[in-house]
Design a protein around this motif. Structure first.
Motif, PDB file in Angstrom:
ATOM      1  N   LEU A 123       0.827  -1.198   0.000  1.00 40.96           N
ATOM      2  CA  LEU A 123       0.000   0.000   0.000  1.00 40.96           C
ATOM      3  C   LEU A 123       0.864   1.252   0.000  1.00 40.96           C
ATOM      4  O   LEU A 123       0.589   2.215  -0.727  1.00 40.96           O
ATOM      5  N   ALA A 124       1.922   1.238   0.801  1.00 44.46           N
ATOM      6  CA  ALA A 124       2.830   2.388   0.832  1.00 44.46           C
ATOM      7  C   ALA A 124       3.443   2.630  -0.545  1.00 44.46           C
ATOM      8  O   ALA A 124       3.529   3.775  -1.018  1.00 44.46           O
ATOM      9  N   VAL A 127       0.693   4.009  -3.005  1.00 39.75           N
ATOM     10  CA  VAL A 127       0.353   5.410  -2.758  1.00 39.75           C
ATOM     11  C   VAL A 127       1.473   6.320  -3.251  1.00 39.75           C
ATOM     12  O   VAL A 127       1.230   7.360  -3.888  1.00 39.75           O
ATOM     13  N   GLU A 128       2.713   5.928  -2.981  1.00 45.47           N
ATOM     14  CA  GLU A 128       3.854   6.746  -3.401  1.00 45.47           C
ATOM     15  C   GLU A 128       3.980   6.790  -4.917  1.00 45.47           C
ATOM     16  O   GLU A 128       4.362   7.819  -5.490  1.00 45.47           O
ATOM     17  N   LYS A 167       2.925   5.963   6.984  1.00 45.24           N
ATOM     18  CA  LYS A 167       3.178   7.036   6.022  1.00 45.24           C
ATOM     19  C   LYS A 167       2.022   7.215   5.042  1.00 45.24           C
ATOM     20  O   LYS A 167       1.942   8.232   4.349  1.00 45.24           O
ATOM     21  N   THR A 168       1.124   6.229   4.965  1.00 45.57           N
ATOM     22  CA  THR A 168       0.021   6.303   4.002  1.00 45.57           C
ATOM     23  C   THR A 168      -1.276   6.830   4.613  1.00 45.57           C
ATOM     24  O   THR A 168      -2.190   7.192   3.879  1.00 45.57           O
ATOM     25  N   TYR A 169      -1.381   6.851   5.942  1.00 48.60           N
ATOM     26  CA  TYR A 169      -2.659   7.172   6.563  1.00 48.60           C
ATOM     27  C   TYR A 169      -3.227   8.507   6.089  1.00 48.60           C
ATOM     28  O   TYR A 169      -4.381   8.586   5.671  1.00 48.60           O
ATOM     29  N   GLU A 171      -2.677  10.338   3.491  1.00 47.79           N
ATOM     30  CA  GLU A 171      -3.066  10.373   2.080  1.00 47.79           C
ATOM     31  C   GLU A 171      -4.330   9.558   1.837  1.00 47.79           C
ATOM     32  O   GLU A 171      -5.231  10.002   1.104  1.00 47.79           O
ATOM     33  N   ILE A 172      -4.425   8.379   2.418  1.00 48.39           N
ATOM     34  CA  ILE A 172      -5.619   7.555   2.258  1.00 48.39           C
ATOM     35  C   ILE A 172      -6.842   8.292   2.805  1.00 48.39           C
ATOM     36  O   ILE A 172      -7.907   8.325   2.170  1.00 48.39           O
ATOM     37  N   ASP A 208       3.722  10.355  11.842  1.00 53.04           N
ATOM     38  CA  ASP A 208       2.873   9.961  10.716  1.00 53.04           C
ATOM     39  C   ASP A 208       1.479   9.553  11.175  1.00 53.04           C
ATOM     40  O   ASP A 208       0.481   9.881  10.523  1.00 53.04           O
TER      41      ASP A 208
END
Length: 329
Positions: A123-124, A127-128, A167-169, A171-172, A208
């Motif tokens: 997922l990271a 997203v990146e 690190k994705t929270y 953005e999601i 994060d």
């Protein structure tokens, strides 16, 4: 046979048909009779997918997966499937929704606990690496599919995987549609708050996580009122921790300011002696959110008490922070 199913489902998608039941039924029938060769069958299905690309072949493959997985007798190679499903749920719909249905089928078959560690780095990375085929907003079905994995991963995954996922929270949560995010907000928030108490503390991950919580508060705040006491306690504790956490925690408290039952109680907690620059920075964020209509007499009284405490300190950073608070009062 697998490729024929995908081609039939892709044709249905190409014609704008929301239902590809014939291809799905055939795939489910094949899957139900596989005692061996499960992974070979599924590998053939996902071979039609160009990772990160929204097209009819990808949508067709996702539809076949969502039909075939519930019919399997033997567990599949989940990691190979996650390689295409996780980037797939970020795609423009209807492709993203098709992959969301496939991921939900996989979670139901294998369980979120078994998938959370493998999901995190994928997922990271997805997203990146988001490109032009990736949807700007996350379909409700995609958040429905992701939510149990995010909840499980927040506390149960390994440290490296959790750091990666943290690190994705933000953005999601920014991409999720408001109504969808509100529906999942409480269940998503609880594990994240608990993760902030982990020992030893991972400061980078905490930053994060709090950034993600700040987005949840900003976009789904009303749904989070039951968790405000726990959030307030966690954020204020972080103000007492590493300096890297101070600004993020202060911003999160600012987003929370209109949700607390009594704003003056939050202001009092941030102004208690001895005065500290981090607490005054958070107080500034809170007052800025409340201003002007939320600056009641009680709030102003507690803010002025905080300023009185600050004047007793001979620290330049405290004086500077107090000046910004005074400008708001």
């Amino acid at each position: 046979a697998a490729l024929a199913c995908v081609d039939a489902a892709a044709d249905a998608a190409r014609e704008g048909e929301s239902d590809s039941s014939n291809a799905g039924s055939t795939a489910a029938d094949i899957a139900s009779r596989l005692d061996e060769g499960v992974d070979e069958f599924l590998d053939a299905v996902i071979s039609r997918v160009e990772r990160g690309q929204a097209n009819h072949n990808a949508e067709g493959a996702a539809r076949v997966l969502s039909s075939a997985l519930p019919a399997l007798k033997a567990p599949p190679d989940a990691e190979a499937l996650l390689d295409v499903m996780v980037p797939g749920i970020l795609l423009i719909s209807p492709c993203g929704e098709a992959f969301a249905a496939a991921l939900q089928a996989l979670v139901k078959l294998v369980g979120a606990a078994a998938l959370c560690e493998a999901t995190a780095p994928r997922l990271a990375e997805a997203v990146e690496a988001a490109g032009p085929s990736v949807a700007r907003s996350l379909a409700p079905a995609s958040l429905d599919a992701l939510a149990p994995l995010l909840q499980q991963s927040a506390t149960a995954a390994g440290q490296e995987q959790r750091r990666c996922l943290a690190k994705t929270y933000a953005e999601i949560f920014r991409r999720a549609e408001a109504a969808s995010l509100q529906a999942h907000a409480v269940k998503l928030t609880g594990p994240l708050v608990r993760s902030l108490s982990d020992k030893p503390a991972d400061v980078e991950m905490q930053v994060d996580v709090v950034a993600g919580l700040a987005v949840l508060l900003e976009r789904a705040g009303a749904a989070l009122r039951p968790l405000v006491p726990a959030l307030q306690t966690a954020f204020i504790r972080l103000l007492e921790g590493a300096e890297e956490l101070h600004e993020t925690a202060a911003q999160a408290l600012g987003h929370m300011a209109t949700l607390v039952p009594k704003a003056e109680a939050l202001v009092k907690a941030l102004g208690k002696p001895p005065a500290r620059a981090a607490f005054l920075m958070a107080l500034e964020k809170v007052l800025a959110t409340l201003a002007p209509s939320g600056l009641s007499t009680e709030v102003r009284k507690e803010a002025n008490a905080a300023l009185d405490n600050a004047e007793k300190e001979k620290d330049a950073s405290i004086a500077e922070a107090a000046g910004r608070v005074r400008a708001l009062v």
